[in-house]
Scaffold this active site. Sequence first.
Site, short mmCIF file in Angstrom:
data_model
loop_
_atom_site.label_atom_id
_atom_site.label_comp_id
_atom_site.label_asym_id
_atom_site.label_seq_id
_atom_site.Cartn_x
_atom_site.Cartn_y
_atom_site.Cartn_z
N ARG A 32 10.84 -20.42 25.89
CA ARG A 32 9.38 -19.58 26.32
C ARG A 32 8.94 -19.58 25.14
NH1 ARG A 32 8.95 -14.54 30.66
NH2 ARG A 32 9.53 -12.94 28.75
N PHE A 48 9.52 -11.34 38.81
CA PHE A 48 10.18 -11.26 38.68
C PHE A 48 11.34 -10.15 39.10
CE2 PHE A 48 10.97 -7.42 34.77
CZ PHE A 48 10.86 -8.51 33.94
N ASP A 72 0.94 -8.39 41.12
CA ASP A 72 1.85 -8.19 39.86
C ASP A 72 0.47 -8.71 38.98
OD1 ASP A 72 2.85 -7.97 37.50
OD2 ASP A 72 4.84 -7.38 37.94
N TYR A 75 1.43 -4.21 27.36
CA TYR A 75 2.38 -4.39 25.99
C TYR A 75 2.03 -6.28 26.32
CZ TYR A 75 5.71 -4.08 29.56
OH TYR A 75 7.06 -3.91 31.02
C1 LIG Z 1 6.04 -9.46 35.98
C2 LIG Z 1 6.50 -8.78 35.83
N1 LIG Z 1 6.63 -7.08 36.72
C3 LIG Z 1 7.40 -6.50 35.99
C4 LIG Z 1 7.81 -5.90 34.82
C5 LIG Z 1 8.61 -4.48 34.44
O1 LIG Z 1 7.45 -4.40 33.67
P1 LIG Z 1 8.14 -2.34 33.46
O2 LIG Z 1 9.35 -2.78 32.48
O3 LIG Z 1 7.21 -2.22 32.43
O4 LIG Z 1 7.84 -1.83 34.80
C6 LIG Z 1 7.54 -7.31 33.96
C7 LIG Z 1 8.29 -7.09 32.36
O5 LIG Z 1 8.00 -7.64 31.67
C8 LIG Z 1 7.13 -7.93 34.71
O6 LIG Z 1 7.25 -9.32 33.61
#
Ligand SMILES: Cc1ncc(COP(=O)(O)O)c(C=O)c1O
Length: 397
Positions: free
Chosen positions: A356, A113, A184, A209
């Site tokens: 998706r 991500f 992650d 969430y």
């Molecule tokens: C795999 C992954 N990592 C990190 C994040 C970022 O998360 P946040 O916006 O809650 O900091 C997301 C957000 O969708 C995600 O899907």
Amino acid sequence: MTDFTRTKSLFTIPDGLIYLDGNSLGPLPVGAAERVGRMLQEEWGKHLIKGWNVAGWMTQPRRIGDRIARLIGAADGTVVVGDTLSIKVYQALASALELNPSRRVILSDSGNFPSDLYIASGLLQSLDRGYELKVVDPEDVDAAIDETIAVLMLTEVDYRTGRLHDMRALTRKAHIAGVLTVWDLAHSAGAIPVDLEYAKADFAVGCTYKYLNAGPGAPAFIYVAPEHADTARPALSGWMGHQAPFAFDLDYRAGAGIERMRVGTPPIIAMAALDAALDVWDGVSMADVRDESIALSDLFIRDVEQNCPELILASPRDGTQRGSQVSFRHPEGYAIMQALIARNVIGDFRAPDMMRFGFTPLYIGEAEVRAAVDVIADVLAHRRWDNAEYRKKALVT
Ligand SMILES: Cc1ncc(COP(=O)(O)O)c(C=O)c1O
């Protein structure tokens, strides 16, 4: 056997809506609305500041962390909740780098991500010690693990395609090469069986969430393997991670174990929603969730391919290689998705061309999958997406 009719009754989903976006934001659990209302009125409203003690607010990050630990194969006392996922990525990566001080390369992949990669780049810039972020294609990760790497930082399930990394095999290879791992689990927790202890992951982070249904902006979690928990420096040394926050010492002393990964005041209203959302998992077997998620996703792929030949599958065809989402490509994917949303089939879109669809057996069954495919086929067959309205890009896609 998990009773999915029961779990479905625990969510508030508007009539007629087919919600295939639990991979982005889970729906509202009935109990969460009630619990947050009670928290506001009974706890905040009546106890005010006393709530920190009498309502147990102060210990919630650990107590709720233990509830999440059970869903990701971690022992009690190894997970704590708070902050956002991006912040927890920062802490985990910074801590892991310090535990491997002689090396200078962080290995990640292009399926990660973007926020994780941005956080890593920002951290490396601040450290200014000659670190390099090496980003390879997902299929090249295994071969890129060697003795130069300090930390392997990956998202287990690719947010765009749903492709699944083999956490145990990559962690094992990393450890043999003296590499620490940061996983992650944003698209794993509540979606697929995760066993952090079995995989021997060093650090893991995730959000609540998506498949844990705790609401927009719900707090994140972090796991630290017991062997690192008392040596890892939390990087963000806030007062809630101090050994004795209410001693108000001028010097920072990291708290015991996972407590040190706390940063500041926990978001108690959001914690109430999360705690209630986790109640849904009582009596749910993750193995049943996985079986059903693969069955629903396979059905979706088969029916979409039969009825909508212009859509190109972007996810692995083999269910065991996917998380709990299926993605299809189309150059007009954004407009098609808007047309679907207008017809009450909710998925989402990721640039440049990916639609998706998330499959969450807690509240989605075969009937919803079949009905969704009917709508998708109709939208494509009659080019119902070909409308200027549907091409207008919203802030969130
Ligand atoms: C795999 C992954 N990592 C990190 C994040 C970022 O998360 P946040 O916006 O809650 O900091 C997301 C957000 O969708 C995600 O899907």
